[in-house]
Design a protein around this motif. Sequence first.
Motif, PDB file in Angstrom:
ATOM      1  N   GLN A  92       0.551  -1.179  -0.286  1.00 17.69           N
ATOM      2  CA  GLN A  92      -0.050  -0.238   0.138  1.00 17.69           C
ATOM      3  C   GLN A  92       0.984   1.336  -0.055  1.00 17.69           C
ATOM      4  OE1 GLN A  92      -1.882   0.407   3.389  1.00 17.69           O
ATOM      5  NE2 GLN A  92      -0.726  -0.436   4.777  1.00 17.69           N
ATOM      6  N   PHE A  93       0.632   2.275  -0.188  1.00 18.83           N
ATOM      7  CA  PHE A  93       1.206   3.627  -0.237  1.00 18.83           C
ATOM      8  C   PHE A  93       0.993   4.422   0.527  1.00 18.83           C
ATOM      9  CE2 PHE A  93       0.455   3.480  -5.360  1.00 18.83           C
ATOM     10  CZ  PHE A  93       1.389   3.353  -5.052  1.00 18.83           C
ATOM     11  N   THR A  94       1.828   4.762   2.004  1.00 21.71           N
ATOM     12  CA  THR A  94       0.881   5.308   3.084  1.00 21.71           C
ATOM     13  C   THR A  94       1.337   6.811   3.080  1.00 21.71           C
ATOM     14  OG1 THR A  94       3.393   5.526   3.694  1.00 21.71           O
ATOM     15  CG2 THR A  94       2.037   3.566   4.553  1.00 21.71           C
ATOM     16  N   TYR A  95       2.231   7.531   1.845  1.00 30.62           N
ATOM     17  CA  TYR A  95       2.091   8.439   1.527  1.00 30.62           C
ATOM     18  C   TYR A  95       1.922   9.024   0.433  1.00 30.62           C
ATOM     19  CZ  TYR A  95       3.485  13.845   0.917  1.00 30.62           C
ATOM     20  OH  TYR A  95       3.418  14.974   0.847  1.00 30.62           O
ATOM     21  N   VAL A  96       1.492   9.549  -0.118  1.00 30.77           N
ATOM     22  CA  VAL A  96       1.594   9.870  -1.670  1.00 30.77           C
ATOM     23  C   VAL A  96       1.680  11.787  -2.560  1.00 30.77           C
ATOM     24  CG1 VAL A  96       0.362  10.014  -4.558  1.00 30.77           C
ATOM     25  CG2 VAL A  96      -0.019   7.981  -2.870  1.00 30.77           C
ATOM     26  N   PRO A  97       2.958  11.686  -2.858  1.00 38.67           N
ATOM     27  CA  PRO A  97       3.025  13.497  -2.596  1.00 38.67           C
ATOM     28  C   PRO A  97       1.788  13.745  -3.717  1.00 38.67           C
ATOM     29  CG  PRO A  97       5.244  12.186  -3.255  1.00 38.67           C
ATOM     30  CD  PRO A  97       3.801  11.000  -3.399  1.00 38.67           C
ATOM     31  N   PRO A  98       1.819  15.129  -3.172  1.00 37.11           N
ATOM     32  CA  PRO A  98       0.917  15.941  -4.423  1.00 37.11           C
ATOM     33  C   PRO A  98       1.384  16.225  -6.195  1.00 37.11           C
ATOM     34  CG  PRO A  98       1.367  17.087  -1.957  1.00 37.11           C
ATOM     35  CD  PRO A  98       2.003  15.917  -2.437  1.00 37.11           C
ATOM     36  N   VAL A  99       0.850  16.518  -6.972  1.00 39.04           N
ATOM     37  CA  VAL A  99       0.854  16.921  -7.979  1.00 39.04           C
ATOM     38  C   VAL A  99       2.100  18.380  -7.922  1.00 39.04           C
ATOM     39  CG1 VAL A  99       0.660  17.403 -10.236  1.00 39.04           C
ATOM     40  CG2 VAL A  99      -0.208  15.594  -8.983  1.00 39.04           C
ATOM     41  N   GLY A 100       3.457  17.917  -8.522  1.00 40.04           N
ATOM     42  CA  GLY A 100       4.012  19.012  -7.946  1.00 40.04           C
ATOM     43  C   GLY A 100       4.805  19.230  -6.834  1.00 40.04           C
ATOM     44  N   SER A 101       4.932  18.340  -6.508  1.00 41.32           N
ATOM     45  CA  SER A 101       6.106  18.099  -5.014  1.00 41.32           C
ATOM     46  C   SER A 101       6.555  17.365  -5.847  1.00 41.32           C
ATOM     47  CB  SER A 101       4.464  17.393  -3.699  1.00 41.32           C
ATOM     48  OG  SER A 101       6.078  16.685  -2.836  1.00 41.32           O
ATOM     49  N   PHE A 102       8.109  17.202  -4.914  1.00 42.73           N
ATOM     50  CA  PHE A 102       9.081  16.449  -4.686  1.00 42.73           C
ATOM     51  C   PHE A 102       9.576  15.817  -4.180  1.00 42.73           C
ATOM     52  CE2 PHE A 102      10.122  20.196  -8.206  1.00 42.73           C
ATOM     53  CZ  PHE A 102      10.684  19.612  -9.015  1.00 42.73           C
ATOM     54  N   GLU A 103       8.705  15.818  -2.731  1.00 38.68           N
ATOM     55  CA  GLU A 103       9.228  14.510  -1.901  1.00 38.68           C
ATOM     56  C   GLU A 103       8.840  12.944  -2.405  1.00 38.68           C
ATOM     57  OE1 GLU A 103       6.532  16.637   2.105  1.00 38.68           O
ATOM     58  OE2 GLU A 103       5.594  16.759   0.301  1.00 38.68           O
ATOM     59  N   ASN A 104       8.790  12.093  -1.743  1.00 37.11           N
ATOM     60  CA  ASN A 104       9.148  10.999  -1.960  1.00 37.11           C
ATOM     61  C   ASN A 104       7.944  10.472  -1.581  1.00 37.11           C
ATOM     62  OD1 ASN A 104      12.048  11.547  -2.192  1.00 37.11           O
ATOM     63  ND2 ASN A 104      12.467  10.601  -0.093  1.00 37.11           N
ATOM     64  N   LEU A 105       8.208   8.832  -2.342  1.00 35.99           N
ATOM     65  CA  LEU A 105       6.101   8.671  -1.839  1.00 35.99           C
ATOM     66  C   LEU A 105       7.252   7.232  -1.399  1.00 35.99           C
ATOM     67  CD1 LEU A 105       4.261   7.319  -3.422  1.00 35.99           C
ATOM     68  CD2 LEU A 105       5.412   5.609  -4.421  1.00 35.99           C
ATOM     69  N   LYS A 106       6.016   7.918  -0.139  1.00 32.64           N
ATOM     70  CA  LYS A 106       5.939   5.986   0.881  1.00 32.64           C
ATOM     71  C   LYS A 106       5.366   4.913   0.673  1.00 32.64           C
ATOM     72  CE  LYS A 106       8.186   9.968   3.645  1.00 32.64           C
ATOM     73  NZ  LYS A 106       8.092   9.815   5.125  1.00 32.64           N
ATOM     74  N   GLY A 107       5.165   4.234   1.340  1.00 35.31           N
ATOM     75  CA  GLY A 107       4.383   2.877   1.612  1.00 35.31           C
ATOM     76  C   GLY A 107       5.199   2.025   2.240  1.00 35.31           C
ATOM     77  N   LYS A 108       4.187   0.335   2.507  1.00 32.65           N
ATOM     78  CA  LYS A 108       4.567  -0.238   3.814  1.00 32.65           C
ATOM     79  C   LYS A 108       3.634  -1.053   2.756  1.00 32.65           C
ATOM     80  CE  LYS A 108       3.563  -1.482   7.870  1.00 32.65           C
ATOM     81  NZ  LYS A 108       3.468  -1.690   9.342  1.00 32.65           N
ATOM     82  N   VAL A 109       4.574  -2.822   3.046  1.00 25.47           N
ATOM     83  CA  VAL A 109       4.316  -4.215   2.375  1.00 25.47           C
ATOM     84  C   VAL A 109       3.838  -5.376   3.448  1.00 25.47           C
ATOM     85  CG1 VAL A 109       5.606  -4.199   0.721  1.00 25.47           C
ATOM     86  CG2 VAL A 109       6.538  -5.341   2.893  1.00 25.47           C
ATOM     87  N   CYS A 110       2.646  -6.077   3.731  1.00 24.58           N
ATOM     88  CA  CYS A 110       2.555  -6.699   4.685  1.00 24.58           C
ATOM     89  C   CYS A 110       2.756  -8.810   4.506  1.00 24.58           C
ATOM     90  CB  CYS A 110       1.121  -6.374   5.063  1.00 24.58           C
ATOM     91  SG  CYS A 110       1.379  -4.821   6.776  1.00 24.58           S
ATOM     92  N   HIS A 111       2.955  -8.994   5.783  1.00 25.26           N
ATOM     93  CA  HIS A 111       2.926 -10.422   5.146  1.00 25.26           C
ATOM     94  C   HIS A 111       3.297 -11.188   4.352  1.00 25.26           C
ATOM     95  CE1 HIS A 111      -1.194  -9.257   7.083  1.00 25.26           C
ATOM     96  NE2 HIS A 111      -1.626  -8.948   6.063  1.00 25.26           N
ATOM     97  N   VAL A 112       4.937 -10.319   4.592  1.00 30.21           N
ATOM     98  CA  VAL A 112       6.073 -11.052   3.497  1.00 30.21           C
ATOM     99  C   VAL A 112       7.378 -11.162   4.083  1.00 30.21           C
ATOM    100  CG1 VAL A 112       4.967 -10.981   1.337  1.00 30.21           C
ATOM    101  CG2 VAL A 112       6.432  -8.994   2.189  1.00 30.21           C
TER     102      VAL A 112
END
Length: 199
Positions: A92-112
């Motif tokens: 899943q994505f835990t943080y999706v930067p808005p359009v125009g942002s230079f921030e990093n995409l963040k996410g999490k995986v489970c059950h592996v």
Amino acid sequence: QIGKAIPSFENAAFYFLNFVSWARANNVDYFYFEAFDEPWKAKYEGSLGAHWGIWDRYGKIKPGMETVFEGKTMKDNWSSKVPCGPGDPSIQFTYVPPVGSFENLKGKVCHVNPDDYRVAVYIYVSGWWTKPYWNDPLTTIDPSGEWECDITTGGNDESATKIAAYLLPKGYDPPLMHGEETLPQEIKDHAVAEVEVNR
């Protein structure tokens, strides 16, 4: 502070006890660097280089370090654990930067087991592009299951309208994308989980 590393007596003592507990549990001979603080190292390594010691420069043991010498150990917290427990692999994505942002995409995986998988990230800007780079197309996963990817490494990346991520077995090299209109079926066939978002 360097990144997520926060200097404190408490954190230094925790690391020392945690490391020695691991070494003792696994019957590993070890050498712990270093015994005493050495102020002269600040000239060459910066201020942090002068403070690696278990004892300060005057020979006084630092707070919390004595527990190792008292024979104490801590519970195993270093063995691989599966984030979120048993279940079907997910991403899943835990943080999706808005359009125009230079921030990093963040996410999490489970059950592996995070050591056995990597994340492939693609963004859509007039076609699909591999992120972060063609020569570094896979994102590693922290033991907690969290991951982070720089999705603005060139061109007009900050204007991407879609973002997709695939949870892939370690050792699989996904196709590199450089503006193709669709992602190949091969990626979906190898992925154990996937997520996509429009923004």
